[in-house]
Motif scaffolding. Structure first.
Motif, short mmCIF file in Angstrom:
data_model
loop_
_atom_site.label_atom_id
_atom_site.label_comp_id
_atom_site.label_asym_id
_atom_site.label_seq_id
_atom_site.Cartn_x
_atom_site.Cartn_y
_atom_site.Cartn_z
N ALA A 15 17.23 7.10 1.66
CA ALA A 15 16.67 6.69 3.25
C ALA A 15 15.58 7.37 3.71
CB ALA A 15 17.81 6.41 4.31
N PHE A 16 15.69 8.72 3.50
CA PHE A 16 14.55 9.73 3.80
C PHE A 16 13.38 9.34 3.11
CE2 PHE A 16 12.20 13.47 3.48
CZ PHE A 16 11.94 13.60 4.59
N LEU A 17 13.40 9.24 1.53
CA LEU A 17 12.39 8.96 0.73
C LEU A 17 11.91 7.57 1.05
CD1 LEU A 17 14.19 10.49 -2.85
CD2 LEU A 17 12.35 11.35 -1.06
N LEU A 18 12.67 6.75 1.25
CA LEU A 18 12.26 5.23 1.37
C LEU A 18 11.09 5.17 2.73
CD1 LEU A 18 12.11 2.29 0.58
CD2 LEU A 18 14.13 2.00 2.12
N CYS A 19 11.65 5.86 3.74
CA CYS A 19 10.71 6.05 4.91
C CYS A 19 9.46 6.76 4.61
CB CYS A 19 11.59 6.48 6.11
SG CYS A 19 13.25 5.58 6.81
N CYS A 20 9.62 7.94 3.84
CA CYS A 20 8.47 8.46 3.57
C CYS A 20 7.25 7.63 2.76
CB CYS A 20 8.80 9.71 2.71
SG CYS A 20 9.48 11.22 3.62
N SER A 21 7.81 6.89 1.80
CA SER A 21 7.10 6.04 0.86
C SER A 21 6.44 4.87 1.97
CB SER A 21 8.03 5.46 -0.39
OG SER A 21 8.95 4.62 0.43
N PHE A 22 7.26 4.41 2.75
CA PHE A 22 6.61 3.28 3.64
C PHE A 22 5.58 4.28 4.51
CE2 PHE A 22 6.76 1.35 7.65
CZ PHE A 22 6.49 -0.01 7.31
N VAL A 23 5.98 5.19 5.29
CA VAL A 23 4.81 5.76 5.91
C VAL A 23 3.47 6.16 5.14
CG1 VAL A 23 4.38 7.83 7.41
CG2 VAL A 23 6.49 6.69 7.64
N SER A 24 3.92 6.65 3.93
CA SER A 24 2.50 7.03 3.17
C SER A 24 1.77 5.84 2.79
CB SER A 24 3.09 7.63 1.85
OG SER A 24 3.84 6.98 1.04
N SER A 25 2.58 4.77 2.36
CA SER A 25 1.70 3.60 2.11
C SER A 25 1.00 2.90 3.14
CB SER A 25 2.79 2.58 1.45
OG SER A 25 3.74 2.10 2.41
N LYS A 26 1.68 2.83 4.50
CA LYS A 26 1.16 2.42 5.47
C LYS A 26 -0.19 3.17 5.89
CE LYS A 26 1.83 1.26 10.36
NZ LYS A 26 3.02 1.04 11.50
N GLY A 27 -0.02 4.74 5.64
CA GLY A 27 -1.01 5.50 5.89
C GLY A 27 -2.29 5.33 5.06
N SER A 28 -1.85 5.03 3.83
CA SER A 28 -2.96 4.71 2.68
C SER A 28 -3.57 3.65 3.02
CB SER A 28 -2.13 4.71 1.55
OG SER A 28 -1.22 3.45 1.49
N GLN A 29 -3.09 2.68 3.69
CA GLN A 29 -3.81 1.38 3.98
C GLN A 29 -4.55 1.40 5.23
OE1 GLN A 29 -4.02 -1.81 2.51
NE2 GLN A 29 -2.51 -0.98 0.99
N ASP A 30 -4.32 2.41 6.06
CA ASP A 30 -4.88 2.55 7.42
C ASP A 30 -6.22 3.61 7.00
OD1 ASP A 30 -3.24 1.44 9.03
OD2 ASP A 30 -2.12 3.12 9.55
N ASP A 31 -6.29 4.28 6.02
CA ASP A 31 -7.40 5.04 5.58
C ASP A 31 -8.31 4.15 4.54
OD1 ASP A 31 -6.06 5.54 3.63
OD2 ASP A 31 -6.00 7.80 3.79
N CYS A 32 -8.13 3.36 4.52
CA CYS A 32 -8.88 2.43 3.38
C CYS A 32 -10.40 2.17 3.60
CB CYS A 32 -8.23 0.96 2.94
SG CYS A 32 -7.08 0.95 1.64
N VAL A 33 -11.20 2.48 2.76
CA VAL A 33 -12.71 1.77 2.83
C VAL A 33 -12.82 0.76 1.94
CG1 VAL A 33 -14.97 2.56 2.10
CG2 VAL A 33 -13.11 4.27 2.89
N TYR A 34 -12.88 -0.51 2.78
CA TYR A 34 -13.01 -1.74 2.10
C TYR A 34 -14.19 -1.96 1.34
CZ TYR A 34 -8.55 -2.49 4.15
OH TYR A 34 -7.26 -2.33 4.96
N ALA A 35 -14.43 -2.63 0.16
CA ALA A 35 -15.50 -3.02 -0.36
C ALA A 35 -15.10 -4.61 -0.81
CB ALA A 35 -15.95 -2.32 -1.62
N ALA A 36 -16.26 -5.49 -0.93
CA ALA A 36 -15.92 -6.75 -1.49
C ALA A 36 -15.95 -6.94 -3.20
CB ALA A 36 -16.92 -7.63 -0.96
N THR A 37 -15.14 -7.65 -3.54
CA THR A 37 -15.09 -8.15 -4.99
C THR A 37 -16.46 -8.36 -5.61
OG1 THR A 37 -12.77 -8.77 -4.85
CG2 THR A 37 -14.29 -9.18 -6.98
N GLY A 38 -16.96 -7.67 -6.51
CA GLY A 38 -18.34 -8.07 -7.18
C GLY A 38 -19.54 -7.20 -6.65
N SER A 39 -19.31 -6.18 -5.41
CA SER A 39 -20.09 -5.52 -4.85
C SER A 39 -20.04 -4.18 -5.34
CB SER A 39 -20.04 -5.51 -3.47
OG SER A 39 -18.80 -4.88 -3.05
N SER A 40 -20.82 -3.43 -4.86
CA SER A 40 -21.18 -1.89 -5.31
C SER A 40 -20.65 -1.09 -4.23
CB SER A 40 -22.49 -1.75 -6.03
OG SER A 40 -22.87 -2.40 -7.02
#
Length: 366
Positions: A15-40
């Motif tokens: 359960a602890f590992l699952l929570c850690c993975s969920f938090v890390s995945s959520k945090g990774s989405q929050d710090d995303c730098v978005y770019a459009a497909t086909g752009s540079s």
């Protein structure tokens, strides 16, 4: 008993590992730098690179570029710019990930401290949406719908002005929005698109919105402008006509006054001349009333007058007998003319008016 304790500890760890993975995945989405497909996109290095230093770029756990001093071991020279930043072109979703740089000196030790990594998230651009219209409630209301995808936001526009309503469906009273145009704005973190405007046809107003493809208000404004110009022209013409009439009346009045003044001066001059030369007037009158011998015609004769008989100038008129005392006596005509002005206050009497001829019955023809 020991088996139960081991199972409980294993569940807790999972359960602890699952929570850690969920938090890390959520945090990774929050710090995303978005770019459009086909752009540079260029991933910044964040370090001033020296020529003697080596550079390595990692995507997650794999090396995408490695250059030892000036020799490229992995990748191509075009993959980085002059500052060492990583250049990514023609982005696809497979290029999403965490990119981290590493810098080594000539001895192979990491320099520059803990350089910051970049989490790149490549997503598709939104497609142009489409608005559909449907009449509901016996065509009293109208419903507008806009197609929307996942992770996309929507904004409704009425006549290019944003509305407060949310959701992919919008309902309005048809009469209240008879001439309004509705469109939806779909957006995500990398792009946005606006649909074509749609107008309701559930309620139709009496006056059309357009005529021959031109707004009806253009015709209304043009007609009002023409009417205003005509009114101004009529007012100007009336003012000019009134002014000309006033000037004409003024000129006529001045001519009348001038004519009256000249007539008065002429009469005054003639009256003054008569007072200064009374004897001359009498002599003129005597000359005008010089007696002539006419042959008298019988009364009622309507025939042509007989010609005068001229007496020869050599024949002299008989003179009246002279009185005993030797002084000449005035003629009867001169006595009458001299006595007439005295009786009328010194004014000259006009000659008598001619009388009409009396008609006599004509004799019957034989």
């Amino acid at each position: 008993m020991r088996t139960v304790k081991k199972m409980a500890s294993a569940v807790t760890i999972a359960a602890f590992l699952l929570c850690c993975s969920f938090v890390s995945s959520k945090g990774s989405q929050d710090d995303c730098v978005y770019a459009a497909t086909g752009s540079s996109y260029t991933v910044p290095l964040g370090h001033k690179l020296k020529e003697s230093e080596s550079l390595k770029w990692l995507k997650d756990a794999s090396v995408v570029f490695h250059r030892r001093q000036k020799q490229v071991i992995t990748g191509k020279n075009d993959d980085v710019d002059s500052t060492g930043s990583l250049k990514l072109t023609q982005l696809t979703k497979e290029k999403s990930g965490r990119y981290k740089p590493e810098v080594f000196n000539a001895e192979g030790k990491i320099v520059g401290g803990n350089l910051q990594s970049t989490h790149l998230c490549v997503i598709d651009s939104v497609k142009k949406p489409k608005v559909t219209m449907k009449c509901i409630g016996a065509q009293k209301n109208v419903s507008f719908s806009c197609n929307i995808g996942q992770n996309e936001k929507i904004k409704w526009l009425m006549n290019d002005k944003p509305l407060a309503e949310k959701g992919n469906t919008l309902t309005k009273v048809a009469k209240d929005v008879a001439n309004a145009h509705f469109s939806c704005n779909i957006s995500n973190t990398v792009s946005f698109e606006i649909s074509l405007p749609v107008k309701q046809d559930c309620y139709k107003s009496v006056f059309p919105d357009t005529l021959f493809g031109i707004s009806i208000w253009v015709f209304v404004g043009g007609g009002a402008g023409i009417v205003l110009v005509l009114i101004l022209i009529v007012i100007i013409c009336c003012i000019q006509t009134k002014r000309k009439r006033r000037l004409r009346l003024k000129d006529e009045r001045e001519l009348r006054l001038q004519w009256a003044s000249q007539e008065q001066q002429h009469q005054h001059h003639r009256h003054h001349h008569q007072h200064q030369h009374p004897n001359q007037n009498n002599s003129d009158q005597h000359q005008h009333h010089h007696p002539h011998h006419h042959q008298q015609q019988p009364a009622g004769n309507t025939g042509p007058r007989q010609n005068r008989t001229k007496q020869p100038r050599t024949q002299q008129r008989p003179r009246a007998p002279e009185p005993a005392n030797g002084q000449p006596q005035p003629s009867p005509r001169r006595a009458t003319q001299a006595s007439a002005p005295a009786g009328n206050g010194g004014e000259e009497q006009p000659p008598p008016l001619p009388q009409p001829r009396k008609k006599t019955p004509k004799a019957p023809k034989e």
